[in-house]
Design a protein around this motif. Structure first.
Motif, PDB file in Angstrom:
ATOM      1  N   ASN A 177       0.829  -1.202   0.000  1.00 42.71           N
ATOM      2  CA  ASN A 177       0.000   0.000   0.000  1.00 42.71           C
ATOM      3  C   ASN A 177       0.865   1.253   0.000  1.00 42.71           C
ATOM      4  O   ASN A 177       1.972   1.252   0.516  1.00 42.71           O
ATOM      5  CB  ASN A 177      -0.925   0.006   1.227  1.00 42.71           C
ATOM      6  CG  ASN A 177      -1.906  -1.147   1.198  1.00 42.71           C
ATOM      7  OD1 ASN A 177      -2.363  -1.553   0.137  1.00 42.71           O
ATOM      8  ND2 ASN A 177      -2.233  -1.680   2.367  1.00 42.71           N
ATOM      9  N   THR A 210     -14.720   6.416  -0.743  1.00 38.87           N
ATOM     10  CA  THR A 210     -13.564   6.269  -1.645  1.00 38.87           C
ATOM     11  C   THR A 210     -12.988   4.873  -1.510  1.00 38.87           C
ATOM     12  O   THR A 210     -12.359   4.541  -0.492  1.00 38.87           O
ATOM     13  CB  THR A 210     -12.484   7.323  -1.321  1.00 38.87           C
ATOM     14  OG1 THR A 210     -13.086   8.622  -1.259  1.00 38.87           O
ATOM     15  CG2 THR A 210     -11.399   7.329  -2.386  1.00 38.87           C
ATOM     16  N   GLU A 212     -10.515   3.588  -3.061  1.00 37.47           N
ATOM     17  CA  GLU A 212      -9.052   3.531  -3.169  1.00 37.47           C
ATOM     18  C   GLU A 212      -8.353   3.627  -1.812  1.00 37.47           C
ATOM     19  O   GLU A 212      -7.175   3.313  -1.697  1.00 37.47           O
ATOM     20  CB  GLU A 212      -8.538   4.670  -4.070  1.00 37.47           C
ATOM     21  CG  GLU A 212      -8.926   4.561  -5.524  1.00 37.47           C
ATOM     22  CD  GLU A 212     -10.292   5.130  -5.810  1.00 37.47           C
ATOM     23  OE1 GLU A 212     -10.763   5.049  -6.947  1.00 37.47           O
ATOM     24  OE2 GLU A 212     -10.918   5.669  -4.852  1.00 37.47           O
ATOM     25  N   VAL A 213      -9.087   4.073  -0.783  1.00 34.53           N
ATOM     26  CA  VAL A 213      -8.507   4.223   0.549  1.00 34.53           C
ATOM     27  C   VAL A 213      -8.519   2.871   1.256  1.00 34.53           C
ATOM     28  O   VAL A 213      -9.564   2.221   1.366  1.00 34.53           O
ATOM     29  CB  VAL A 213      -9.286   5.268   1.371  1.00 34.53           C
ATOM     30  CG1 VAL A 213      -8.757   5.312   2.804  1.00 34.53           C
ATOM     31  CG2 VAL A 213      -9.157   6.635   0.733  1.00 34.53           C
ATOM     32  N   THR A 238      -3.363   3.954   0.774  1.00 31.93           N
ATOM     33  CA  THR A 238      -4.194   3.768  -0.412  1.00 31.93           C
ATOM     34  C   THR A 238      -3.740   2.541  -1.196  1.00 31.93           C
ATOM     35  O   THR A 238      -2.677   1.972  -0.941  1.00 31.93           O
ATOM     36  CB  THR A 238      -4.107   4.996  -1.333  1.00 31.93           C
ATOM     37  OG1 THR A 238      -2.818   5.028  -1.982  1.00 31.93           O
ATOM     38  CG2 THR A 238      -4.298   6.286  -0.554  1.00 31.93           C
ATOM     39  N   LYS A 239      -4.544   2.168  -2.158  1.00 34.52           N
ATOM     40  CA  LYS A 239      -4.157   1.107  -3.075  1.00 34.52           C
ATOM     41  C   LYS A 239      -2.966   1.573  -3.906  1.00 34.52           C
ATOM     42  O   LYS A 239      -2.718   2.781  -4.047  1.00 34.52           O
ATOM     43  CB  LYS A 239      -5.330   0.740  -3.998  1.00 34.52           C
ATOM     44  CG  LYS A 239      -6.491   0.092  -3.274  1.00 34.52           C
ATOM     45  CD  LYS A 239      -7.602  -0.250  -4.252  1.00 34.52           C
ATOM     46  CE  LYS A 239      -8.791  -0.897  -3.528  1.00 34.52           C
ATOM     47  NZ  LYS A 239      -9.899  -1.210  -4.463  1.00 34.52           N
ATOM     48  N   GLU A 242      -2.518   4.798  -6.326  1.00 36.43           N
ATOM     49  CA  GLU A 242      -3.707   5.637  -6.206  1.00 36.43           C
ATOM     50  C   GLU A 242      -3.495   6.801  -5.250  1.00 36.43           C
ATOM     51  O   GLU A 242      -4.420   7.573  -4.990  1.00 36.43           O
ATOM     52  CB  GLU A 242      -4.900   4.800  -5.730  1.00 36.43           C
ATOM     53  CG  GLU A 242      -5.326   3.694  -6.670  1.00 36.43           C
ATOM     54  CD  GLU A 242      -5.920   4.228  -7.959  1.00 36.43           C
ATOM     55  OE1 GLU A 242      -6.341   5.404  -7.968  1.00 36.43           O
ATOM     56  OE2 GLU A 242      -5.965   3.477  -8.958  1.00 36.43           O
ATOM     57  N   GLN A 243      -2.278   6.948  -4.707  1.00 36.67           N
ATOM     58  CA  GLN A 243      -2.051   7.938  -3.663  1.00 36.67           C
ATOM     59  C   GLN A 243      -2.242   9.370  -4.152  1.00 36.67           C
ATOM     60  O   GLN A 243      -2.771  10.218  -3.419  1.00 36.67           O
ATOM     61  CB  GLN A 243      -0.655   7.763  -3.041  1.00 36.67           C
ATOM     62  CG  GLN A 243       0.518   8.010  -3.969  1.00 36.67           C
ATOM     63  CD  GLN A 243       0.946   6.763  -4.711  1.00 36.67           C
ATOM     64  OE1 GLN A 243       0.152   5.856  -4.910  1.00 36.67           O
ATOM     65  NE2 GLN A 243       2.210   6.715  -5.123  1.00 36.67           N
ATOM     66  N   VAL A 246      -5.974  10.159  -4.568  1.00 41.07           N
ATOM     67  CA  VAL A 246      -6.596  10.295  -3.251  1.00 41.07           C
ATOM     68  C   VAL A 246      -6.227  11.629  -2.619  1.00 41.07           C
ATOM     69  O   VAL A 246      -7.076  12.310  -2.027  1.00 41.07           O
ATOM     70  CB  VAL A 246      -6.181   9.125  -2.335  1.00 41.07           C
ATOM     71  CG1 VAL A 246      -6.606   9.387  -0.896  1.00 41.07           C
ATOM     72  CG2 VAL A 246      -6.795   7.822  -2.833  1.00 41.07           C
TER      73      VAL A 246
END
Length: 288
Positions: A177, A210, A212-213, A238-239, A242-243, A246
């Motif tokens: 992550n 969300t 992605e979190v 995050t995934k 994806e940071q 996000v």
């Protein structure tokens, strides 16, 4: 009888036609085999990926490497076959090539180093296609891993061909992550406890909306004191990759929440002092 009169033009034309026909046939066979081989390799790795035997990124990496090796081997066979059509002794040519190769081997150390380094990069799973990596002066997304070079697409769109032997220190940012970090500035006049409570409520709601979190976002507290602001730090897990998205979404949400609650986001102020002529004259008289 001169040289041209001694040539059997009909026989020469027949032999040339046979050679040309063989070359065309060999080339067509080369194209067909290459196309069929590419499809077989693609389907093979798609099957492994669908059965979840290897990850998607790993499948793309190994597929690129196998295709690379297949193309080199097929091209070598094509060249050997062409030499045979012209009647050259391929065995003698290969033996001669071995002697020449030994002579120039010292100059090909870089090539050997590239291949060996590339092999260990894949064996140790240091990177895969699609990973975000940094090595030397290059940073970006891995697009292909070959026998000699690794292709890294920079964030400005530039495609870097990095020789494998130059990949000495490698940082892979795509394992596990990732962390999203957002700093929010508020005025010194605001109630810190109230502000952090409002921000945490907004973060909790943001996490629910969300996907992605993975963890958080959490309000850590006061990070620093600026010249006109207090900086509050917020982090989330995050995934992979994806940071940045996000962080952008979270900044927008927090700005909206602060505006809704009348919380001031300070900005630098400039104070200009003008000294008028009248005051200057009075000052001069007083001095007298």
């Amino acid at each position: 009888m001169n040289f041209f009169e001694s040539i059997d033009w009909a026989d020469l034309a027949l032999k040339s036609g046979e050679v040309l026909a063989k070359l065309i046939g060999i080339y067509i066979a080369y194209i067909i085999v290459k196309s069929i081989g590419n499809k077989i390799i693609h389907k093979m790795f798609e099957g492994l990926e669908n059965r979840k035997e290897i990850s998607t990124t790993r499948a793309k990496t190994l597929q690129t490497l196998v295709l690379n090796f297949f193309h080199y081997a097929l091209f070598f066979i094509f060249i050997v076959t062409v030499f045979q059509v012209f009647g050259y002794n391929v065995t003698a040519l290969l033996a001669g090539a071995g002697v020449v190769g030994l002579a120039i081997g010292f100059g090909a150390q870089g090539l050997v180093s590239d291949v060996v380094t590339g092999f260990f990069l894949l064996l140790e799973k240091q990177l895969d296609v699609g990973d975000y990596v940094t090595t030397g002066n290059y940073s970006g997304i891995v697009e292909a891993v070959g026998l000699r070079t690794t292709q890294i697409r920079g964030f400005d769109g530039t495609l870097h061909y990095v020789p494998n032997r130059q990949i000495v220190g490698l940082s892979n940012h795509s394992r596990g992550n990732m962390q999203a970090l957002v700093d929010i500035s508020i005025s010194y006049n605001e109630d810190l406890n109230r502000v952090m409570s409002i921000l945490q409520e907004a973060c909790d709601q943001f996490a629910k909306e969300t996907e992605e979190v993975v963890e958080g976002p959490d309000v850590l507290g006061v990070q620093n004191f600026g010249t006109s602001d207090v900086i509050i730090r917020i982090i989330a897990k995050t995934k992979n990759m994806e940071q940045w998205a996000v962080e952008r979404k979270l900044r927008k949400r927090l700005k909206e929440v602060l505006d809704e609650n009348g919380i001031e986001i300070p900005f630098p102020h400039q104070v200009m002092i003008h000294k008028n002529e009248q005051q200057k004259g009075l000052s001069d008289k007083s001095l007298k």
